[in-house]
Every structure is written in C-alpha cells, then in structure tokens.
Scaffold this active site. Sequence first.
Site, PDB file in Angstrom:
ATOM      1  CE  LYS A 225      -4.111   1.785   2.343  1.00  0.00           C
ATOM      2  NZ  LYS A 225      -4.913   2.090   1.156  1.00  0.00           N
TER       3      LYS A 225
HETATM    4  N1  PMP Z   1      -7.688  -1.870  -2.875  1.00  0.00           N
HETATM    5  C1  PMP Z   1      -7.149  -0.646  -2.841  1.00  0.00           C
HETATM    6  C2  PMP Z   1      -6.430  -0.125  -4.028  1.00  0.00           C
HETATM    7  C3  PMP Z   1      -7.283   0.138  -1.678  1.00  0.00           C
HETATM    8  O1  PMP Z   1      -6.763   1.372  -1.619  1.00  0.00           O
HETATM    9  C4  PMP Z   1      -7.987  -0.377  -0.575  1.00  0.00           C
HETATM   10  C5  PMP Z   1      -8.164   0.456   0.658  1.00  0.00           C
HETATM   11  N2  PMP Z   1      -7.075   0.314   1.540  1.00  0.00           N
HETATM   12  C6  PMP Z   1      -8.521  -1.664  -0.666  1.00  0.00           C
HETATM   13  C7  PMP Z   1      -8.355  -2.387  -1.839  1.00  0.00           C
HETATM   14  C8  PMP Z   1      -9.248  -2.280   0.485  1.00  0.00           C
HETATM   15  O2  PMP Z   1      -8.338  -2.607   1.518  1.00  0.00           O
HETATM   16  P1  PMP Z   1      -8.773  -2.611   3.040  1.00  0.00           P
HETATM   17  O3  PMP Z   1      -9.981  -3.453   3.135  1.00  0.00           O
HETATM   18  O4  PMP Z   1      -7.619  -3.217   3.766  1.00  0.00           O
HETATM   19  O5  PMP Z   1      -9.021  -1.207   3.436  1.00  0.00           O
END
Ligand code: PMP
Length: 308
Positions: free
Chosen positions: A158
């Site tokens: 991320k």
């Molecule tokens: N994909 C992307 C590109 C994101 O930015 C996010 C948000 N963090 C998610 C999926 C979902 O991840 P999470 O459930 O851990 O927030």
Amino acid sequence: MIQAQYIWFNGEMVPFAEAKVHVLSHALHYGSSVFEGIRAYKTNRGTAVFRLHDHIQRLYDSAKIYRMPIPYELEEVKQACRDAVCQNGLESAYIRPLAFYGFVGMGVNVPPGSQAELMIAAYAWDAYLGEGSAESGVDVCVSSWNRLAANTMPTGAKAGGNYLSSQLISGEAKRHGYKEGIALDVHGHISEGAGENLFVVKNGVLITPPVTAAILPGLTRDSIITLARDAGLEVREEALAREALYLADEIFMTGTAAEIVPVRSVDGITVGSGRRGPITEQMQSLFFGLFDGSTEDKWGWLDPVSKD
Ligand code: PMP
C-alpha cells in the site's frame, strides 16, 4: 474538511497546524511513502480499532518491500494509533498512518541509512462512497485504465505511488457520472475498484479476484471471506471475466473507507434486481454486528483504544 486537534508525528503529538514537511521531501517528488487506512468504531464495549495489528503489520510489510526502515517498534505504532484516537476525543475515527522519506536528498535512491518519518492522523470520516450508499448501492463503470502489471509496481504494497493509478481510475469514473471505477488487470481479468476490493455473488457463491489479479489484499476483503465461510457460505478466490459483472446476482465492494457497498449497476447494466441483494445485506450485518456485539468477535479483531 478534515479536523483534528493533534497529529502524532515522529514520536510526538503535535498540534494539527504544526505537522509540516519540507517541500523537498523525497516522498513528494518520487512517491516514496507507504500508508494504511484503519477505522476505529464505537462498539458496545467502548471505542475499538478494527484489525489494528493486521493493518500495522501490512504497513511494515509494505515498507519491507521497498526496504524502507521504520524507526519504531510495531507495538509502539499500534499504541500511537490508539493515542491519536483518544487524544482527539474521537468515538469513531479513520486513522491514517503514513511512513515516508522526508528531506533526505534529491536522488531517486535515498542515501544509505535513511530512515522513514512516520505520522499518524485520526479524524472523523463518513461514508466514502456517499451518504446512504450502503443501502442504495452505487453505479460503477469498468475503467479504461488497467491496474499495474505484475513486476512493474507491487500492488500488494500500500504505497503512495500506487494511488496515481487509483486517481486515474476513480477520476475517469466520476467525470463520466459514476461513483467508482473498476479496473481490469493487464490480462483483462477483473481486479478491483480504485480503493476497494470486489465480490461477485452468483448462485449463492461469493467470488473475489485472487491476489494475483493486481489487487491490494484488503483486510475488509479478508474479514468478509472469514465471516462468510464462518456463516457456512462458499467463497472462492478466482479469476473473473468482465462479463461476470454484468451477469452477477449481486456485487459489493469492500474497503476500510468504503466499508461494504452494494453495486447496483456496471456500465449502465443493472446488477441482479438493482437493489442490495440478500447476501450483501447478510455480510453487512455480520460485519457491522462485530461493533454492536451481535456478531461474536471470534478472531480478536477489536482492539480497544483504552485498556481500562
Ligand atoms: N484496494 C485498494 C487499491 C485500496 O486502496 C484499498 C483500501 N485500503 C482496498 C483495496 C481495500 O483494503 P482494506 O480493506 O484493507 O481497506
């Protein structure tokens, strides 16, 4: 407009207006940052952070991929997240930790020995895809932009730079009147939304693209997989063709900011009945039940902000 009193910045709680960086910060020029998005919920047992450990572990994992040293212990960072919620007097919050290279020089590669700076903000943040979206659902489109190809930039991290891809995908969707864009991977399979993972429901089975489909392996996605299997539903992680979106009985998107949002149309084609489907509703009530106590937290996902 985001409002908070304090931001945790490099080990201290500093007043909101004083949490500043230099214009020559490396991250500003080259995207060299990794971050998290976490939610704290008001629960029947006080305010608790959802999957705090897993989020901070993912922050360290993202940093590891980029060989970025974070000069704090994981437990210290977890405590700083709890403190950021408490010191801002928040009952529920969105928490944003960000590790980044600051003013370390203008070379693309940071000088050896450089360490990341770390900040953690906590503030109130409502429904990401709009008020009422959890009930009414959203209209989305398939983006003309693909997600990153394997071996270009790792989507499992991320990282700040990855969100240029998300900006292209969601910006295009919004300009065309949709709430969100869904990207295909470079092989043409369904990947994810600009900031959300995706689930398709067909004949009672939940199907979500695998980690090899250029997705961020979301923690909400993982929570839904776990809750659905625990409820006796079948969940598959498998490649999905674009037309699976048009022929789905239900589609929903998951993410920390978005939470669980039904999709009512894709490219103008109505999904199922065009209303939130029964499995989507079941998953929402199992997920939100964790916070009012109607779903047992068998996995230790709730981390109270104050230990007394
Ligand atoms: N994909 C992307 C590109 C994101 O930015 C996010 C948000 N963090 C998610 C999926 C979902 O991840 P999470 O459930 O851990 O927030």
